[in-house]
Design a protein around this motif. Structure first.
Motif, PDB file in Angstrom:
ATOM      1  N   ALA A   1      16.913  64.777  71.178  1.00 49.85           N
ATOM      2  CA  ALA A   1      17.552  66.090  71.043  1.00 49.85           C
ATOM      3  C   ALA A   1      19.003  66.000  71.512  1.00 49.85           C
ATOM      4  O   ALA A   1      19.916  66.479  70.834  1.00 49.85           O
ATOM      5  CB  ALA A   1      16.786  67.148  71.836  1.00 49.85           C
ATOM      6  N   ALA A   2      19.220  65.372  72.653  1.00 49.82           N
ATOM      7  CA  ALA A   2      20.586  65.215  73.174  1.00 49.82           C
ATOM      8  C   ALA A   2      21.403  64.299  72.274  1.00 49.82           C
ATOM      9  O   ALA A   2      22.582  64.565  72.004  1.00 49.82           O
ATOM     10  CB  ALA A   2      20.547  64.675  74.599  1.00 49.82           C
ATOM     11  N   ALA A   3      20.798  63.221  71.785  1.00 50.37           N
ATOM     12  CA  ALA A   3      21.524  62.263  70.948  1.00 50.37           C
ATOM     13  C   ALA A   3      21.989  62.885  69.636  1.00 50.37           C
ATOM     14  O   ALA A   3      23.103  62.626  69.178  1.00 50.37           O
ATOM     15  CB  ALA A   3      20.637  61.044  70.664  1.00 50.37           C
ATOM     16  N   LEU A   4      21.125  63.697  69.014  1.00 54.10           N
ATOM     17  CA  LEU A   4      21.422  64.242  67.687  1.00 54.10           C
ATOM     18  C   LEU A   4      21.969  65.663  67.700  1.00 54.10           C
ATOM     19  O   LEU A   4      22.341  66.191  66.653  1.00 54.10           O
ATOM     20  CB  LEU A   4      20.153  64.213  66.825  1.00 54.10           C
ATOM     21  CG  LEU A   4      19.548  62.841  66.560  1.00 54.10           C
ATOM     22  CD1 LEU A   4      18.209  62.997  65.839  1.00 54.10           C
ATOM     23  CD2 LEU A   4      20.513  61.980  65.751  1.00 54.10           C
ATOM     24  N   GLY A   5      21.996  66.305  68.854  1.00 47.15           N
ATOM     25  CA  GLY A   5      22.391  67.705  68.905  1.00 47.15           C
ATOM     26  C   GLY A   5      21.291  68.609  68.360  1.00 47.15           C
ATOM     27  O   GLY A   5      21.558  69.693  67.841  1.00 47.15           O
TER      28      GLY A   5
END
Length: 149
Positions: free
Chosen positions: A22-26
């Motif tokens: 989630a953090a990596a891809l927004g």
């Protein structure tokens, strides 16, 4: 006929891997709290099947991420667009992935690679194929390979 899909990734800690991606891809980690509360209240789900993390109730062994602009069911939190589901399996990852994600950096390769390292990814190998073919092979926190170009 329009087909819908989700990518399913085997994991050892679905909730942690979902938070990384989630953090990596927004993306957003799906929040099935309302659905779980209803199932618990009706006696249709044992408390042992539930995990609480980051203020959300999750089904133990499962967690998903979805694109924040895609539609989703307001009760279950299940995305109806771009979605990745992580499911725990008993065995650890073995060998090379047969399928992987390519993350496009928008011309900010070094910045994106450094940000992903800060989230827990590791660099594996830099690739250079001609003037326009430069990318990094990386691993997520559970060792799944992906590319950043």
């Amino acid at each position: 006929m329009t087909l819908t899909w989700k990518l399913v990734v085997d994991s050892r800690d679905a909730a942690a891997l979902a938070e990384f991606w989630a953090a990596a891809l927004g993306y957003e980690v799906e929040d099935p709290t309302a659905l779980i509360d209803g199932l618990l209240a009706a006696g249709r789900l044992p408390a042992a099947a539930v995990l609480e993390r980051e203020g959300r109730k999750l089904f133990r062994g499962y967690s998903a991420v979805r694109h924040p602009e895609d539609p989703h069911d307001p009760v279950s939190g299940i995305g109806q667009g771009r979605r990745i589901l992580f499911q725990d399996v008993p065995e650890a990852k073995q060998g090379k992935n047969r399928l992987h994600l390519d993350v496009h950096s928008g011309g900010e390769l070094d910045t994106v690679v450094a940000r992903l390292e800060g989230l827990g990814a590791t660099r594996v190998e830099e690739q250079q194929q001609g003037p326009a073919g430069h990318w990094w092979v990386m691993r997520d926190p559970e060792g799944n390979e992906f590319c950043v170009a």
